[in-house]
Design an enzyme around this catalytic site. Structure first.
Site, PDB file in Angstrom:
ATOM      1  N   PRO A 150       0.803  -1.228   0.000  1.00  0.00           N
ATOM      2  CA  PRO A 150       0.000   0.000   0.000  1.00  0.00           C
ATOM      3  C   PRO A 150       0.837   1.279   0.000  1.00  0.00           C
ATOM      4  O   PRO A 150       1.838   1.383   0.710  1.00  0.00           O
ATOM      5  CB  PRO A 150      -0.815  -0.137   1.286  1.00  0.00           C
ATOM      6  CG  PRO A 150      -0.972  -1.609   1.465  1.00  0.00           C
ATOM      7  CD  PRO A 150       0.326  -2.199   1.002  1.00  0.00           C
ATOM      8  N   CYS A 151       0.385   2.252  -0.804  1.00  0.00           N
ATOM      9  CA  CYS A 151       1.189   3.452  -1.069  1.00  0.00           C
ATOM     10  C   CYS A 151       0.801   4.664  -0.231  1.00  0.00           C
ATOM     11  O   CYS A 151       1.445   5.710  -0.315  1.00  0.00           O
ATOM     12  CB  CYS A 151       1.082   3.830  -2.542  1.00  0.00           C
ATOM     13  SG  CYS A 151      -0.577   4.387  -3.025  1.00  0.00           S
ATOM     14  N   THR A 152      -0.249   4.539   0.591  1.00  0.00           N
ATOM     15  CA  THR A 152      -0.793   5.730   1.249  1.00  0.00           C
ATOM     16  C   THR A 152       0.222   6.498   2.084  1.00  0.00           C
ATOM     17  O   THR A 152       0.179   7.724   2.162  1.00  0.00           O
ATOM     18  CB  THR A 152      -1.988   5.342   2.137  1.00  0.00           C
ATOM     19  OG1 THR A 152      -1.613   4.223   2.962  1.00  0.00           O
ATOM     20  CG2 THR A 152      -3.181   4.958   1.302  1.00  0.00           C
ATOM     21  N   CYS A 196      -2.590   7.940  -5.751  1.00  0.00           N
ATOM     22  CA  CYS A 196      -1.207   7.668  -5.371  1.00  0.00           C
ATOM     23  C   CYS A 196      -0.273   8.077  -6.475  1.00  0.00           C
ATOM     24  O   CYS A 196       0.917   8.054  -6.311  1.00  0.00           O
ATOM     25  CB  CYS A 196      -1.028   6.167  -5.083  1.00  0.00           C
ATOM     26  SG  CYS A 196      -1.777   5.634  -3.543  1.00  0.00           S
TER      27      CYS A 196
END
Length: 202
Positions: A71-73, A202
């Protein structure tokens, strides 16, 4: 054999097919039920192995390749820059743990363009192997810069970076992919249009 982590709708499966890489077995670690439904509908032979934190990875030692797009958050320039403190992005450490346990012949990690300090930390943790940045605009009608860390296992147990050439620019524009007519049933409601306009990528 390939166990993708954070598999979503099994784009890794599609990529392997496009690259003409034979797939003996594809294990997918994903928890979103809707994504799993899409993946298994398109590819019924996928074996879903559920939560990346719960899988007994000793059962997969010696697989050919591990693929992951954690996940890139926490890293995205469009969000709060919490990096590894983000509850989703800290799942990167699960990816790292699995690599050490499984020791695949190859592995690939994908993530967004991010601050250099975050990128350098990931590189340090991944045996100092630097990523290759590729902009999806070379191949699609959307600009999406992404980092790709790719390695190959050596006989001495270390990993060596796999060189990735930059794709040739296909010159695809948005107008090239828009349909002239779309059935009304696919129209997006005003509520969803506003939600998409307010969303951050993202």
């Amino acid at each position: 054999m390939s166990p993708p982590l954070f598999d979503w709708i099994s784009c890794g499966y599609e990529a392997l097919l496009e690259a003409w890489i034979p797939i003996e077995k594809y294990y997918a670690s994903e928890i979103d039920k809707y994504a799993i439904k899409v993946a298994t509908t398109n590819h019924p032979d996928i074996e879903e192995i559920w939560d990346v934190t719960q899988v007994k990875w000793e059962d997969y030692i010696g697989v050919d390749i591990v693929i992951g797009w954690s996940p890139c958050t926490g890293f995205s320039l469009a969000w709060k820059q919490l990096n590894f403190n983000d509850p989703q992005s800290k799942l990167f450490f699960e990816y790292l743990r699995i690599l050490k346990e499984v020791k695949p012949k190859y592995f690939l990690l994908e993530n967004v363009k991010m601050k250099k300090e975050y990128q350098d930390k990931i590189t340090e943790l991944l045996w100092w192997i630097t990523p290759t940045m590729i902009d999806s605009a070379l191949l699609t009608a959307q600009r999406r810069k992404r980092n790709y860390w790719v390695w190959e296992l050596q006989e001495d147990g270390t990993y060596k970076k796999v060189a990735i050439p930059q794709p040739e620019d296909k010159g695809i524009l948005l107008k090239d992919i828009l349909l002239e007519y779309v059935e009304p049933k696919y129209d997006v409601s005003e509520k969803h249009t506003i939600a998409m306009q307010n969303a951050r990528s993202c």
